[in-house]
Design a protein around this motif. Structure first.
Motif, mmCIF file in Angstrom:
data_model
loop_
_atom_site.group_PDB
_atom_site.id
_atom_site.type_symbol
_atom_site.label_atom_id
_atom_site.label_comp_id
_atom_site.label_asym_id
_atom_site.label_seq_id
_atom_site.Cartn_x
_atom_site.Cartn_y
_atom_site.Cartn_z
ATOM 1 N N VAL A 155 0.826 -1.206 0.000
ATOM 2 C CA VAL A 155 0.000 0.000 0.000
ATOM 3 C C VAL A 155 0.866 1.264 0.000
ATOM 4 C CG1 VAL A 155 -1.681 1.333 1.351
ATOM 5 C CG2 VAL A 155 -1.950 -1.147 1.123
ATOM 6 N N ALA A 156 1.903 1.294 0.833
ATOM 7 C CA ALA A 156 2.691 2.517 1.034
ATOM 8 C C ALA A 156 3.888 2.640 0.098
ATOM 9 C CB ALA A 156 3.173 2.584 2.475
ATOM 10 N N ASP A 157 4.377 1.521 -0.438
ATOM 11 C CA ASP A 157 5.524 1.499 -1.350
ATOM 12 C C ASP A 157 6.770 2.158 -0.745
ATOM 13 O OD1 ASP A 157 6.792 0.707 -3.692
ATOM 14 O OD2 ASP A 157 6.304 2.570 -4.740
ATOM 15 N N LYS A 158 7.071 1.793 0.500
ATOM 16 C CA LYS A 158 8.267 2.286 1.189
ATOM 17 C C LYS A 158 9.283 1.155 1.235
ATOM 18 C CE LYS A 158 6.498 6.270 2.362
ATOM 19 N NZ LYS A 158 6.883 7.474 1.700
ATOM 20 N N THR A 159 10.443 1.376 0.646
ATOM 21 C CA THR A 159 11.466 0.345 0.529
ATOM 22 C C THR A 159 11.866 -0.237 1.882
ATOM 23 O OG1 THR A 159 12.276 1.443 -1.455
ATOM 24 C CG2 THR A 159 13.749 -0.151 -0.424
ATOM 25 N N ALA A 160 11.889 0.595 2.908
ATOM 26 C CA ALA A 160 12.254 0.108 4.242
ATOM 27 C C ALA A 160 11.316 -0.996 4.711
ATOM 28 C CB ALA A 160 12.264 1.252 5.243
ATOM 29 N N LEU A 161 10.055 -0.908 4.338
ATOM 30 C CA LEU A 161 9.089 -1.943 4.722
ATOM 31 C C LEU A 161 9.367 -3.254 3.986
ATOM 32 C CD1 LEU A 161 5.834 0.209 4.840
ATOM 33 C CD2 LEU A 161 7.097 -0.748 6.788
ATOM 34 N N ALA A 162 9.787 -3.162 2.735
ATOM 35 C CA ALA A 162 10.133 -4.368 1.980
ATOM 36 C C ALA A 162 11.315 -5.071 2.637
ATOM 37 C CB ALA A 162 10.454 -4.024 0.527
ATOM 38 N N TRP A 163 12.322 -4.294 3.033
ATOM 39 C CA TRP A 163 13.489 -4.884 3.694
ATOM 40 C C TRP A 163 13.132 -5.429 5.070
ATOM 41 C CZ3 TRP A 163 17.350 -6.697 1.228
ATOM 42 C CH2 TRP A 163 17.763 -6.117 0.031
ATOM 43 N N THR A 164 12.212 -4.772 5.758
ATOM 44 C CA THR A 164 11.762 -5.285 7.052
ATOM 45 C C THR A 164 11.074 -6.637 6.875
ATOM 46 O OG1 THR A 164 11.499 -3.032 7.888
ATOM 47 C CG2 THR A 164 10.321 -4.781 9.069
ATOM 48 N N SER A 165 10.231 -6.737 5.865
ATOM 49 C CA SER A 165 9.570 -8.013 5.577
ATOM 50 C C SER A 165 10.585 -9.094 5.259
ATOM 51 C CB SER A 165 8.598 -7.870 4.407
ATOM 52 O OG SER A 165 7.487 -7.110 4.776
ATOM 53 N N PHE A 166 11.564 -8.746 4.453
ATOM 54 C CA PHE A 166 12.604 -9.722 4.115
ATOM 55 C C PHE A 166 13.367 -10.145 5.368
ATOM 56 C CE2 PHE A 166 16.960 -10.782 2.823
ATOM 57 C CZ PHE A 166 16.682 -11.897 2.041
ATOM 58 N N GLY A 167 13.691 -9.170 6.216
ATOM 59 C CA GLY A 167 14.383 -9.484 7.461
ATOM 60 C C GLY A 167 13.572 -10.399 8.366
ATOM 61 N N LEU A 168 12.266 -10.227 8.373
ATOM 62 C CA LEU A 168 11.403 -11.109 9.156
ATOM 63 C C LEU A 168 11.316 -12.501 8.536
ATOM 64 C CD1 LEU A 168 8.586 -8.569 10.018
ATOM 65 C CD2 LEU A 168 10.028 -9.770 11.673
ATOM 66 N N VAL A 218 10.203 -11.445 -2.483
ATOM 67 C CA VAL A 218 10.354 -10.315 -1.562
ATOM 68 C C VAL A 218 11.747 -9.712 -1.696
ATOM 69 C CG1 VAL A 218 10.493 -9.697 0.892
ATOM 70 C CG2 VAL A 218 8.552 -11.037 0.047
ATOM 71 N N LEU A 219 12.773 -10.562 -1.779
ATOM 72 C CA LEU A 219 14.136 -10.058 -1.955
ATOM 73 C C LEU A 219 14.262 -9.280 -3.256
ATOM 74 C CD1 LEU A 219 17.098 -9.800 -1.173
ATOM 75 C CD2 LEU A 219 17.480 -12.055 -2.236
ATOM 76 N N LEU A 220 13.774 -9.840 -4.345
ATOM 77 C CA LEU A 220 13.871 -9.138 -5.637
ATOM 78 C C LEU A 220 13.142 -7.808 -5.607
ATOM 79 C CD1 LEU A 220 13.440 -12.124 -8.121
ATOM 80 C CD2 LEU A 220 15.551 -10.892 -7.554
ATOM 81 N N THR A 221 11.986 -7.774 -4.962
ATOM 82 C CA THR A 221 11.239 -6.518 -4.859
ATOM 83 C C THR A 221 12.009 -5.501 -4.016
ATOM 84 O OG1 THR A 221 9.147 -7.716 -5.067
ATOM 85 C CG2 THR A 221 9.051 -5.485 -4.165
ATOM 86 N N ALA A 222 12.557 -5.965 -2.890
ATOM 87 C CA ALA A 222 13.319 -5.060 -2.029
ATOM 88 C C ALA A 222 14.535 -4.493 -2.771
ATOM 89 C CB ALA A 222 13.768 -5.784 -0.752
ATOM 90 N N LEU A 223 15.134 -5.317 -3.626
ATOM 91 C CA LEU A 223 16.279 -4.867 -4.421
ATOM 92 C C LEU A 223 15.870 -3.954 -5.580
ATOM 93 C CD1 LEU A 223 18.313 -8.198 -4.589
ATOM 94 C CD2 LEU A 223 18.963 -6.111 -3.364
ATOM 95 N N GLY A 224 14.583 -3.864 -5.832
ATOM 96 C CA GLY A 224 14.083 -3.013 -6.923
ATOM 97 C C GLY A 224 14.154 -3.697 -8.273
ATOM 98 N N ILE A 225 14.267 -5.012 -8.293
ATOM 99 C CA ILE A 225 14.350 -5.771 -9.543
ATOM 100 C C ILE A 225 12.939 -6.185 -9.952
ATOM 101 C CG2 ILE A 225 15.240 -7.874 -10.627
ATOM 102 C CD1 ILE A 225 17.578 -7.693 -8.615
ATOM 103 N N GLY A 226 12.588 -5.920 -11.188
ATOM 104 C CA GLY A 226 11.305 -6.357 -11.701
ATOM 105 C C GLY A 226 10.170 -5.360 -11.510
ATOM 106 N N GLY A 227 10.432 -4.226 -10.965
ATOM 107 C CA GLY A 227 9.380 -3.219 -10.768
ATOM 108 C C GLY A 227 8.490 -3.588 -9.620
ATOM 109 N N SER A 228 7.582 -2.685 -9.273
ATOM 110 C CA SER A 228 6.671 -2.979 -8.153
ATOM 111 C C SER A 228 5.236 -2.921 -8.585
ATOM 112 C CB SER A 228 6.893 -2.003 -7.011
ATOM 113 O OG SER A 228 6.891 -0.671 -7.420
#
Length: 152
Positions: free
Chosen positions: A63-76, A142-152
């Motif tokens: 919903v928010a498209d904040k990269t930090a949240l993607a990395w948080t999800s990956f970290g979890l 999730v990793l690829l999205t956090a890295l910005g690969i493949g668009g969002s």
């Protein structure tokens, strides 16, 4: 790719909910005292809790498209995956014992003998395999999205 990860995560969660429900219904929590279950309750519920928190964070990310949240999800997801591998490693001998002994006899589901049959013995192999495969796909997406690969 973020929506693909969300879909994969939801499918993974469905399989996980099914196995958690089966484990609880078949006495997994009670079996902690007798040692019949090879899956420790803290590992089971830790896996579930971290995965659920990660999914909520991922939904907020979508919903928010904040990269930090993607990395948080990956970290979890990293400890979720580790706990999942621990449970898989502990489930495999239970599955092998079931295969060696044949199907669980109908009498084994009776209340008196239920405690001696590990609750996780009732997990269907296709559900375990699908859960694992979709979990790996979720982690990669999730990793690829956090890295910005493949668009969002």
């Amino acid at each position: 790719m973020d929506i693909a990860a969300l879909i994969a995560w939801l499918i993974t969660a469905l399989g996980g909910f099914y196995m958690l429900g089966t484990w609880i219904q078949r006495g997994g929590i009670r079996q902690q005292q007798t040692g019949a279950s090879r899956l420790p309750a803290p590992v089971v519920f830790g896996h579930f809790a971290l995965a659920a928190i990660g999914l909520v964070v991922w939904i907020i990310y979508v919903v928010a498209d904040k990269t930090a949240l993607a990395w948080t999800s990956f970290g979890l997801l990293l400890p979720v995956a580790l706990l999942g591998f621990v449970m898989l490693a502990r489930w495999i001998p239970v599955h092998r014992d079931r295969a060696a002994a044949g199907a669980v006899p109908a009498a084994a589901t009776a209340r008196g003998t239920e405690e001696s049959v590990p609750a996780e013995r009732h997990f269907p192999v296709p559900v375990v395999l699908a859960h694992g495969l979709f979990a790996v796909a979720t982690l990669v997406l999730v990793l690829l999205t956090a890295l910005g690969i493949g668009g969002s």
